[in-house]
Design an enzyme around this catalytic site. Structure first.
Site, mmCIF file in Angstrom:
data_model
loop_
_atom_site.group_PDB
_atom_site.id
_atom_site.type_symbol
_atom_site.label_atom_id
_atom_site.label_comp_id
_atom_site.label_asym_id
_atom_site.label_seq_id
_atom_site.Cartn_x
_atom_site.Cartn_y
_atom_site.Cartn_z
ATOM 1 N N ARG A 1 19.794 30.943 44.478
ATOM 2 C CA ARG A 1 19.174 29.696 44.944
ATOM 3 C C ARG A 1 19.047 28.655 43.826
ATOM 4 N NH1 ARG A 1 15.258 27.622 48.907
ATOM 5 N NH2 ARG A 1 13.554 26.559 47.862
ATOM 6 N N ILE B 1 15.145 20.547 49.634
ATOM 7 C CA ILE B 1 15.568 21.875 50.078
ATOM 8 C C ILE B 1 14.296 22.553 50.574
ATOM 9 C CG2 ILE B 1 15.354 22.759 47.697
ATOM 10 C CD1 ILE B 1 17.484 24.835 48.340
ATOM 11 N N SER B 2 14.366 23.254 51.712
ATOM 12 C CA SER B 2 13.175 23.853 52.315
ATOM 13 C C SER B 2 12.643 25.018 51.496
ATOM 14 C CB SER B 2 13.492 24.351 53.721
ATOM 15 O OG SER B 2 13.926 23.301 54.535
ATOM 16 N N GLN B 3 11.383 25.320 51.739
ATOM 17 C CA GLN B 3 10.699 26.495 51.190
ATOM 18 C C GLN B 3 11.485 27.758 51.604
ATOM 19 O OE1 GLN B 3 7.219 26.728 53.512
ATOM 20 N NE2 GLN B 3 6.145 28.183 52.200
ATOM 21 N N PHE C 1 9.853 18.546 57.928
ATOM 22 C CA PHE C 1 11.189 18.309 57.373
ATOM 23 C C PHE C 1 11.403 16.819 57.124
ATOM 24 C CE2 PHE C 1 13.952 22.112 57.554
ATOM 25 C CZ PHE C 1 13.063 23.019 58.101
#
Ligand code: SAH
Length: 216
Positions: free
Chosen positions: A37, A63-65, A205
């Site tokens: 990641r 970028i999401s959790q 988001f």
């Protein structure tokens, strides 16, 4: 100096943030243990790559959790033979995970500079089954339709109708649907001419901008 793969941090992230919160799809957890990641995160935030939070990736995007990525990916219920469409390539991290879980992936991004970076990282990782397309993803991508799985990784006012049209029979679509400030995670399933809808809780988001999204 050897390359720092940050494997320990990554295994800990999957165990404490994703598995501990109930994501139990073994293939998804394996893919998250495998994909580095931190390579998808800009230098200035790279130290925080395995923290329990979303991170900036440039252009005002995030970028999401990790947990949310794991949850949404598992909700897609992917098989190795599936064809997947992602709207909102962003850093390319989600697409890289999908590349391990499906046969082919198309990911659409509206910002060319962001798309170019995502493509670059995936190339460096030797990922060859992901096509990055620069377009308005709310229109889907007809040339490769229908898709067994569709994932929208930006906040949608509603599911864009073209995407429902491009979903295969028995296909699953996962998306954050709601206002610009707060959305609910929704999964849609197509069964013949029936569409079922399930909800999986609140998320936040960045907005989906485009013809069937929010106006700029
Ligand atoms: N999945 C990404 C994170 C997505 S952030 C990751 O793994 O890093 C949301 C992305 O959606 C942003 O990059 C934004 O530019 C993009 N986006 C917003 N509206 C879009 C649209 N209509 N079509 C394609 N991409 C869009």
């Amino acid at each position: 100096m050897p390359v720092d793969l940050r494997t320990e941090e990554r295994l800990r992230m999957v165990r404490d943030q994703v598995e501990a919160r109930g994501v139990d799809d073994r293939r998804v957890l394996d893919a998250m243990r495998e994909i580095p990641r931190h390579l998808f995160i800009p230098d200035e935030y790279r130290d925080a790559a395995y923290h329990d939070r979303p991170l900036p990736i440039g252009g005002g995007q995030t970028i999401s959790q990790p947990y949310i990525v794991g949850l949404m990916t598992s909700l897609l219920e992917l098989k190795q033979s599936d064809k997947v469409l992602e709207i909102g390539a962003g850093s390319g991290y989600q697409a890289a995970l999908l590349s391990k879980l499906a046969r082919t992936v198309v990911t659409i991004e509206r910002l060319p500079e962001i798309a170019a970076k995502a493509k670059d990282v995936m190339q460096r990782l030797g990922i060859t089954n992901v096509k990055v397309v620069v377009e308005d993803g709310t229109l889907g991508y007809a040339p490769d339709a229908p898709y067994d799985g569709i994932i929208i990784t930006a906040a949608s006012p509603d599911i864009p109708p073209p995407l429902i049209g491009q979903l295969a029979d028995k296909g699953r679509l996962v998306a954050p649907v709601g206002t610009r400030d707060l959305q609910q995670l929704v999964r849609i399933r197509k069964q013949g001419d029936r569409i079922s809808r399930e909800m999986f809780g609140g998320v936040v988001f960045v907005p989906l901008l485009g013809r069937h999204g929010w106006q700029e």
